[in-house]
Design a protein around this motif. Structure first.
Motif, PDB file in Angstrom:
ATOM      1  N   LEU B  34       0.842  -1.206   0.000  1.00  0.00           N
ATOM      2  CA  LEU B  34       0.000   0.000   0.000  1.00  0.00           C
ATOM      3  C   LEU B  34       0.875   1.253   0.000  1.00  0.00           C
ATOM      4  O   LEU B  34       0.642   2.183  -0.747  1.00  0.00           O
ATOM      5  CB  LEU B  34      -0.915  -0.011   1.236  1.00  0.00           C
ATOM      6  N   SER B  35       1.863   1.285   0.866  1.00  0.00           N
ATOM      7  CA  SER B  35       2.776   2.433   0.890  1.00  0.00           C
ATOM      8  C   SER B  35       4.083   2.034   1.558  1.00  0.00           C
ATOM      9  O   SER B  35       4.134   1.062   2.321  1.00  0.00           O
ATOM     10  CB  SER B  35       2.141   3.628   1.624  1.00  0.00           C
ATOM     11  N   VAL B  36       5.133   2.788   1.255  1.00  0.00           N
ATOM     12  CA  VAL B  36       6.413   2.612   1.965  1.00  0.00           C
ATOM     13  C   VAL B  36       6.920   3.981   2.405  1.00  0.00           C
ATOM     14  O   VAL B  36       6.717   4.985   1.706  1.00  0.00           O
ATOM     15  CB  VAL B  36       7.505   1.910   1.107  1.00  0.00           C
ATOM     16  N   GLY B  37       7.547   4.010   3.552  1.00  0.00           N
ATOM     17  CA  GLY B  37       8.205   5.224   4.019  1.00  0.00           C
ATOM     18  C   GLY B  37       9.659   5.194   3.584  1.00  0.00           C
ATOM     19  O   GLY B  37      10.252   4.128   3.432  1.00  0.00           O
ATOM     20  N   ILE B  38      10.226   6.385   3.390  1.00  0.00           N
ATOM     21  CA  ILE B  38      11.636   6.487   2.997  1.00  0.00           C
ATOM     22  C   ILE B  38      12.401   7.100   4.159  1.00  0.00           C
ATOM     23  O   ILE B  38      11.948   8.087   4.751  1.00  0.00           O
ATOM     24  CB  ILE B  38      11.774   7.370   1.737  1.00  0.00           C
ATOM     25  N   LYS B 348       8.669  13.075   7.222  1.00  0.00           N
ATOM     26  CA  LYS B 348       8.615  11.716   6.658  1.00  0.00           C
ATOM     27  C   LYS B 348       7.944  11.749   5.288  1.00  0.00           C
ATOM     28  O   LYS B 348       6.854  12.297   5.130  1.00  0.00           O
ATOM     29  CB  LYS B 348       7.829  10.807   7.602  1.00  0.00           C
ATOM     30  N   THR B 349       8.608  11.170   4.313  1.00  0.00           N
ATOM     31  CA  THR B 349       8.067  11.039   2.964  1.00  0.00           C
ATOM     32  C   THR B 349       7.568   9.615   2.759  1.00  0.00           C
ATOM     33  O   THR B 349       8.265   8.655   3.074  1.00  0.00           O
ATOM     34  CB  THR B 349       9.163  11.342   1.921  1.00  0.00           C
ATOM     35  N   ILE B 350       6.352   9.530   2.231  1.00  0.00           N
ATOM     36  CA  ILE B 350       5.711   8.236   1.975  1.00  0.00           C
ATOM     37  C   ILE B 350       5.502   8.080   0.476  1.00  0.00           C
ATOM     38  O   ILE B 350       5.130   9.050  -0.186  1.00  0.00           O
ATOM     39  CB  ILE B 350       4.313   8.219   2.664  1.00  0.00           C
ATOM     40  N   ILE B 351       5.733   6.912  -0.024  1.00  0.00           N
ATOM     41  CA  ILE B 351       5.405   6.623  -1.422  1.00  0.00           C
ATOM     42  C   ILE B 351       4.189   5.699  -1.440  1.00  0.00           C
ATOM     43  O   ILE B 351       4.188   4.639  -0.802  1.00  0.00           O
ATOM     44  CB  ILE B 351       6.594   5.953  -2.142  1.00  0.00           C
ATOM     45  N   HIS B 352       3.148   6.166  -2.149  1.00  0.00           N
ATOM     46  CA  HIS B 352       1.925   5.357  -2.239  1.00  0.00           C
ATOM     47  C   HIS B 352       1.948   4.458  -3.452  1.00  0.00           C
ATOM     48  O   HIS B 352       2.362   4.875  -4.528  1.00  0.00           O
ATOM     49  CB  HIS B 352       0.691   6.269  -2.331  1.00  0.00           C
ATOM     50  N   PHE B 353       1.515   3.245  -3.272  1.00  0.00           N
ATOM     51  CA  PHE B 353       1.348   2.313  -4.386  1.00  0.00           C
ATOM     52  C   PHE B 353      -0.147   2.239  -4.628  1.00  0.00           C
ATOM     53  O   PHE B 353      -0.914   1.993  -3.710  1.00  0.00           O
ATOM     54  CB  PHE B 353       1.895   0.932  -3.997  1.00  0.00           C
TER      55      PHE B 353
END
Lengths: 354, 354
Positions: B34-38, B348-353
């Protein structure tokens, strides 16, 4: 009565003087001193770089490692009577009576305003008679005899080792190997205590393989490392517990390389050399990536003296005269000056009071 | 399927590639990410200074801070079923199956031959689908929703704080004040967790007093220290617990002065600058005379993720949107490159899938 005193911060101030015999107040006992051990702290006080006389006194009576006989008890002392052989602990509660001092563990004093017999703002026991609060006396079983003069340094080691094990309850930990840096009285006592705990123990010092220190290490089943032949940084083994008992920064720095994953390192000295740790980031990263831990341990409390008595009896049982061999010089009070000159094969010097 | 990969030790190697969808083996589940944090580790892998692809692979799929939905379960998976929202832990047992790995706490791995999803020899979760052993999944309660992508960094903090408190069971310890060095995601999460424990908490960073980070600290009842205005070494207060969450040696060195008697300091970073600690002897002596302790903490295990869930729910209850405010950038996978460029007010940066 005769007393061995120093006048910090004066250099080489140790001398014998005549001072009045003290009187036990309520809750105190009058002790007749049997013997005192001399250690690095006493020598530092004599060098004028440590220690402080009681408020209002120009001198400090030395002697924080003592064995004594109860001569007289003050009012409201119920647990001791004339003739009991005892060892007094060293730290006494701060005036503020902090959380820890209030509960008898002033080795964890929070204010820093504690007192220490023979070191800091309280006279020690290196006099024919001395007083102590009865609450801080440890009764010595007759089997131990004069060996109990080693109980104070042993209590320092008991605290260091107990703290190490308590700390490691933070994880699943099954220690196998310990490394002790330094083979003075603290290092050798630490070697014995860690051997009693069933660990494989290495102890390192600068003396040759046939020195008394090396022999004592082997006597208790430890492995002696002569660091002149085998520098610590050349050792490949890793250890679960490392005790730094030299008080030297260089030794401390080298010993960092001995720390295995999830290990604990205890420092026991006062580190006076001005020396840098060149790659402090590496030290920190190594701590992080391996869950490693370092801590300092100072002084001791009654519980550590009590552990010490049990362990002394066990050392006697298992390793026969290992403890006796630590006492390498027995001086009469009149020869006290020799105790402040170190001798090559000396481990522990004791001054006897007649 | 699309995957965000890197090729350490190549520099700036992060890119999107098409790779085959993995298949769950026995005991594994197929996850739809669903998402990952970097975080800093991802950025270091992109810089080519950390990380390692799985054996036989040229690239490493990134993404160790993940939120996912179970898409399919492999044979012998009984605790999870399709549709469950989960967060996978990061560490996996070493091949030798050491004492700690055997019991699910490979964050304390003794061999150093552990695996880490998205970091070390195992692909991460920054791909449309990924697999994980079912034994290392944490079920997410619906109330947490997308915030659970913060669970992995929170688990790092939970370990650090839990270890600190467990360690201090070595003594009577009633901590009142904590200091957190750094106000990135770890520093801010540590501030929150220490506030939940009822401590007075100071958090320090270089941003101005009206920055988002400063506001989040105050939002949870903490005191923000702008170190450009008030350098750490000018602070007179002493603290019972200090958490170093900048990964910078200079900050670590300064923070040593904050340690009160009987205190504990936890290091969380990988300290890469080559910088000396000029007076290492003083640091050691200070540890000894005050019973002070320092340790490093790395990674986390299931128990820390589980604590994290409880604490996230409590933070939501007490501090409302404090956790939401940590997530300052939500990017679509196609904009992944932005995540590797740091922005001034970013936490915090999140990448959404999708």
């Amino acid at each position: 009565m005769k007393a061995m005193v120093a006048e910090p911060p004066k250099r080489n101030s140790v001398k014998l003087v005549e001072i009045p015999k003290p009187l036990p107040k309520q809750g105190q006992v009058l002790l007749k001193t049997l013997s005192v051990g001399i250690d690095g702290t006493d020598r530092e006080i004599n060098e004028g770089i440590y220690g402080s006389p009681p408020s209002g006194s120009r001198y400090l009576v030395l002697g924080h490692e003592a064995l004594a006989r109860v001569q007289e008890v003050g009012d409201q002392v119920e647990n001791f009577s004339e003739g009991d052989v005892v060892v007094p602990t060293v730290r006494r509660p701060c005036k503020e009576n902090c959380l820890n001092c209030r509960t008898g563990i002033s080795d964890f004093c929070l204010t820093g305003n504690y007192f220490e017999h023979g070191i800091y703002k309280l006279h020690g026991f290196a006099s024919e008679y001395a007083v102590s609060d009865a609450d801080f006396l440890i009764r010595i079983p007759p089997e131990l005899g004069n060996l109990a003069v080693l109980l104070e340094p042993l209590s320092i080691v008991e605290k260091a080792v107990t703290q190490s094990f308590k700390i490691q309850e933070r994880m699943m930990w099954k220690p196998k190997r310990a490394f002790v840096v330094g083979a003075g009285p603290l290092g050798l006592l630490a070697t014995m205590i860690l051997r009693l705990k069933g660990l494989e123990v290495y102890a390192a010092a600068t003396r040759e393989k046939e020195s008394l220190k090396a022999k004592i290490v082997r006597n208790v089943g430890g492995t002696y490392v002569n660091v002149r032949e085998t520098p610590i940084k050349t050792l490949e083994e890793k250890f679960d517990i490392v005790i730094e008992a030299t008080g030297r920064v260089e030794a401390a720095l080298e010993a960092l390389s001995l720390l295995g994953p999830n290990s604990v390192m205890c420092f026991l000295g006062v580190y006076r050399e001005k020396r840098a740790c060149e790659e402090f980031g590496k030290v920190l990263t190594n701590m992080v990536l391996g869950n490693r831990l370092m801590f300092g341990s100072v002084s001791s409390n009654k519980s550590h003296f009590e552990m010490g008595i049990k362990d002394m009896l066990e050392i006697k049982r298992r390793y026969k005269d290992a403890l006796n061999r630590l006492i390498t010089r027995k001086l009469h009070l009149s020869d006290f000056e020799q105790a402040f000159r170190s001798e090559r094969e000396d481990v522990k010097t004791i001054i006897h009071f007649k």
